[in-house]
Structures are given as C-alpha cells and as structure tokens.
Design a protein around this motif. Structure first.
Motif: not given
Length: 646
Positions: A379-389, A509-517
């Motif tokens: 999960t943490l490595c995926a968060a880094s790949l996803a570009g989360l803060p 914001s773009v990443s947050a919108l993608a996570l919401l979808m």
C-alpha cells in the motif's frame, strides 16, 4: 577536464560480479545452498566499497587504446563520476535486496547456482554501462545486458512461455540496439570518437540536421532497453521470469539503462530530437497507464505501470531536464522494486494444489489480514507510485510536471500538451493502483479453498520493508512539497530550480479525484468488472496493440511485416513468375524459329544441292547416248543464251 586517480574502485566494481558469475556458474548444483548468500555477499562488498569512497565527486578516468583506423585511435574508457556513483549505489542496493529475497522465494529451485550466476552476470553488465566513458564501450556492455536479461527472463526454460518471452525481449531489443549502433558509427564517421568528454568539444562540427539524426538513432537504444513505444511489447511478457528478476531488471537496472544513456548524451540532443523524444515518451506514458487499468495479472499491471513511468522519465528528458528524469528513476527504483517484491510475496502466498492462476487478481481479495506486512508495504509503495503527498514519487512527479510547464514554450504551440498529459497519466496511475490494492487486499476472499495464504519469511519481507521506508519523501527533501531545495537535486547540479506552488495542489487534486473514482467502483455490484472471469483485459485495435500472444513483434511492426510479405508474394514474386513465364514462351518461339526457319532453310539448300549433284552424277553413267543428250542440250542452251544476250 577529468582527473585520473584512485582507479581501484573502477577495476574492482567490475571484477567482483564477474568473478562471482564464474564461481557460481562453474560450482554446479552442489553450491545451491549457499549460492544466494555468496552472490549477496559479493554485492554487499561492492556496495560498501562505494559507500566508503571518500570523494565520489572526483572524476576518475581510465583510457585503453583499443584499435587504430587510419589516423583515428578508438579507445575504451572507464569513467567514474557523481552521476555514475549514484547509479552504482542504486544498482548495488537493489541487487543486494533482490538476492536476499531470492534465497527464500526460490529456495526449492534445483538450479539456484545458475540463477544467482546470471544475476551476477547481469550486475557486471549493468555496472559496465554505468562506468563506460565512451559510447562504444557502453554498447558492448549494452549487448551484455541484453544477453543477461534473456538468460534471466528465460530462466525457467522448461516452460514454453518464459522461453518465448525471453526471445521476444531479445529480438525487440536488437531493433533498438541497431539504431543505437548506427548513431555510434555516425559519430565515429563525423568526429572520429565516441568519448563523452571529446564529443562535448567536437559536436559543434556536425551539421544540425545530421546531429538530429544521430540523436534519434542513439535514442533508439533507449526505446529498446527502456521499453518505449513502439518497442515496448517485450516488457509485459517479461513477467514470465521469476518475480525477483522483474524487480531487478524492470524496476532499477535494465530499463533504467535507457534513461541513464539519455542523461549521458543530453548534450547531443538537438531541439528537434528532444521534441521527438518527448512525443515518444508521452505516447508510452499514456498507453502504459491505460493498459494497466484493464490488466488482471498482478505483475502485468506493474509492468504496464513501469512502461508508463519510463515514458514519464523519457518525457522529462525531452522537456529539457535530465536531472528530473534521474530523480524519478531513483525514486521509482525503490518503490517499484518494493511493489514487485510485495507482489512476489502475494504470489508466493497464493500457490495451492488447486489449478488456478495465483497471479490473477480476480482470484485474490481480503488478503490484508493474512499478509499484514505485505499489505502495508504494498500500500505504501503504491501510494508513492500514485504520486500521493509525503511520498518520494510525489516529489519526483511534481518536479517533472513543474519543468513541463516551465519549458512548454520551448516546444512550440503544442508544448503545453505534454505537462497536461503527465497530469492525466498521474491520475490514471492513482486509479489503477487503487484498483489493484483493492482487488488484492480488500473485499471478500475470492481464492480457492485449497489456498492458505500466509506471510512470507523474514528474508522476503525485510527487503520489502527497506524499500518501503525509502519510498518516503524525507530521503530526498525535507520539504514534502518541494524537491527543488533538497539535497538530491543539488547533488545532480541543479541549484537554481524553480518551484510552482500551484503544481502540488493540482497534482494532488487529480490524484484525489482518481482515488474517488476508484472508490466509487468498489461500491458497485460488480466492482471493476470482477464477474467477467473470461475477460482478458482491454482489447486494443490490431494496429495499436503493443504485444501479441503468438508473435514476437508488436502489432505495428507485425503489420509492416505482413504488408512486406504480401508485397513480396504478389508483386515481387509475381514479376519474377511473369518474367520466367515470358522467358519460357520466348525460348519456345526461338526454338520453333530455329527449328523450322533457320534449320529449314539450311536443310532445303543442302537437299537441293544434293539432288542437283545426284542429277548431274546420273548423267555420268558410261552410256554414249547420255553424252549425246548432254552435248545437244548444252548446245541448245548456249545458242539460247547467245540469242537472248546478243
């Protein structure tokens, strides 16, 4: 000019892995029990040697005159500098963790000595690329990396698919390598050298148009090794090799070689070549991200993701910032290697006696309780790949997006399109990684009853944990939203970077919108299309699909080959057949003319003379009456002639 000093590190860094390769290869199966630890120990020695290097910023160069062509001397050069030092540390560190991980993941394999020998050969080849001071020597090691990857991808040669995947990777890489070699030969023709230091002075003598051609040809090597469109078809299929190999080759070493090459030759790239590079990188980035959204194999998702991230790095070079590309290369090496090793932990836990695919995410679900350490790391490595803060991936992506907006005007009117595409690809990345984490670790268990998932051994989860820890932002900059003032970019020589304060907010914001979808998909009755078990993923049009289940070549090349075969069969062969038939007909006509006309005239003349001779001979028969007849006839003819003439 470079300094020459302390050559022991340059020699030893190459000697250690090659000696380990020979030792492990020649030792045989009796060395299986300790092969992994021997290989890891030798890699650790190389890593310690690097970490103890007192002044890595001092340039060390070793020239060896290899051959002379006329007045030109071709030398093989080893170069040790700050950029090479950084790459060497990353390669050694990831290779060390992969080998430790492999001691547990592959402990039952009967050919462990061969596996770790191939890893050492691969490490030797990759170190050679990093330490090369000229493009000719780099090409030699470039081909060795291709051979090593072929051996590692096809390690399980008893199975047809790994062999097929290894052959496909080898063939497609040769296409890019041919372009790379063409660029090198053109440089030798125009400058007489491929030495990186010498080229900085002689490149001005090359015509700009030819310089663009040379830059694109050299980029062809990157297109093969770093899986850029249209030579990206080998990377997803290379997942047929052992999972630790995927972490080593496709996260931190082989695919990174193309980006490292671009960083070395950036001064050779004209604006037109950079535009070509950013276009290819952007196409690869978007296609890889879209394909990852529809794949079901846990490793194939990560492979498509690697394609996309490599496209992002290539686009960064095309946008004029090789430092940002190297920045993302390093952060990507850690979190993507962590993801591959974590995926290997999941696959290792899912193996069962029942005949089901342990890599299909539709056969997983609810594994977070069974694999708590793997779940956290993944999960943490995926968060880094996803570009989360607060993760390293956020910093490096933010830096590339910023450079994209700052340098967009340099690429003309379409320049603004590229940072927008990067933002879109970042959103797609967040979506498909949320999809993957949910399919694997959340929801109801969907695996067979014969599967008994359990956490991996310490030899497997410890490398995962170390890579996960390195996926946080503080290793590269103390400011979680600005890498420009961190030590890493300053180490790469970027001291005056500009930070756009609004970019982190837009990217977040773009990443947050993608996570919401992605979350909205989970509350549906059929989240992510799970019930369609026969779905093989997104089916691309035949002209665009970049891999094939039955052919080595990607679809655009396959289409060209089919058209070429049809042209040869219908046009070239048709002309040859028509010419041959016309030749046969002409030969028959000539034979008829020769037989009836030419031979006929000859035979007629000969026959006439023969008949005339026979007639004259018949008069010489010894009879007096015949002689009187001939005399009378002669006299008549003579009188007739005199009468007519006179």
């Amino acid at each position: 000019m470079p300094e020459t000093s302390g050559l022991l590190p340059v020699y030893s860094l190459l000697i250690f892995p090659f000696a380990a390769f020979l030792l492990l290869w020649l030792s045989g199966r009796r060395f299986n029990a300790v092969a992994g630890w021997v290989g890891a120990s030798i890699t650790l020695v190389g890593l310690l040697l690097l970490l103890l290097q007192p002044s890595p910023e001092v340039v060390q160069v070793l020239d060896y005159p290899w051959l002379r062509i006329g007045d030109r001397v071709i030398a093989l050069t080893l170069r040790f500098d700050s950029l090479g030092y950084l790459m060497l540390v990353v390669v050694h560190f990831v290779a060390l963790l992969v080998q430790v991980y492999s001691t547990s993941y592959l402990k039952q394999d009967p050919h462990l000595h061969r596996y770790f020998a191939f890893i050492q050969l691969f490490l030797f080849s990759m170190l050679g690329i990093v330490l090369s001071g000229n493009l000719l020597l780099m090409y030699i090691f470039w081909e060795l990396v291709g051979l090593s990857s072929y051996l590692l991808i096809g390690f399980w040669y008893q199975k047809p698919k790994p062999v097929w995947a290894a052959q496909k990777a080898f063939v497609l890489n040769r296409i890019g390598d041919a372009a790379f070699l063409t660029g090198i030969l053109l440089l030798i023709y125009y400058t007489g050298s491929t030495d990186l230091d010498s080229l900085t002075y002689s490149v001005a003598t090359i015509p700009p148009a030819m310089m663009t051609v040379i830059g694109i040809c050299l980029f062809g090597g990157c297109m093969g090794k770093s899986a850029q469109f249209p030579l990206s078809g080998w990377l997803p299929d290379a997942m047929e090799g052992p999972t630790p190999v995927s972490a080593l080759i496709h996260a931190a070493t082989m695919v990174a070689a193309g980006i490292f090459l671009l960083a070395r030759i950036v001064f050779l790239l004209t604006p037109d070549a950079q535009l070509f590079i950013v276009i290819i990188g952007s196409i690869t980035m978007v296609i890889g991200a879209v394909q990852a959204m529809f794949a079901w194999d846990i490793k194939r998702v990560l492979a498509f993701s690697t394609m996309s991230q490599l496209g992002l790095m290539v686009a960064a070079v095309g946008l004029g910032s090789w430092q940002m590309a190297i920045f993302h290369l390093v952060t990507h090496a850690f979190f993507k290697a962590g993801l591959f090793l974590s995926a290997g932990s999941v696959i290792h836990a899912m193996h069962a006696d029942a005949p089901f695919d342990p890599q299909d995410m539709r056969n997983m679900g609810g594994l977070r309780r069974k694999l708590p350490i793997t779940f956290i790391c993944y999960t943490l490595c995926a968060a880094s790949l996803a570009g989360l803060p607060f993760f390293s991936g956020f910093l490096s992506k933010d830096a590339i997006i910023t450079e994209g907006f700052l340098n967009a005007s340099n690429l003309g009117q379409i320049g603004i399109l590229f940072p927008v595409l990067i933002l879109m690809a970042a959103g797609l990345t967040a979506f498909y990684m949320f999809r993957q984490v949910w399919l694997v670790f959340f929801g109801k268990p969907r695996y067979e009853a014969s599967a008994h998932p359990h956490e991996s051994s310490m030899a497997m989860w410890l490398p995962m944990v170390l890579l996960t820890v390195l996926s946080f932002f503080w290793w590269f900059s103390l400011h979680p939203f600005d890498a420009g003032h961190g030590w890493f970019l300053k180490y790469l020589g970027l001291t005056d970077s500009v930070h756009l304060a609004w970019v982190p907010w837009v990217a977040s914001s773009v990443s947050a919108l993608a996570l919401l979808m992605g979350y909205l998909q989970t509350v549906k009755t059929n989240p992510f299309g799970l019930r369609h078990k026969d779905d093989k993923g997104l089916q691309w049009p035949s002209w665009l699909r970049d891999y094939s289940e039955t052919a080595y070549f990607i679809k655009p090349f396959e289409t060209v080959f089919i058209m070429a075969a049809a042209c040869e069969r219908r046009i070239i062969d048709g002309l040859v057949n028509l010419l041959s038939k016309a030749t046969v007909v002409g030969a028959h006509l000539i034979a008829w003319w020769d037989r009836l006309i030419v031979d006929g005239l000859v035979h007629m003349l000969a026959g006439g003379l023969r008949q005339l001779g026979n007639g004259v001979r018949s008069l010489q028969n010894g009879k007096i009456q015949s002689y009187f007849l001939v005399t009378a006839t002669g006299m008549v003819l003579l009188l007739l002639w005199l009468f007519l003439v006179l």
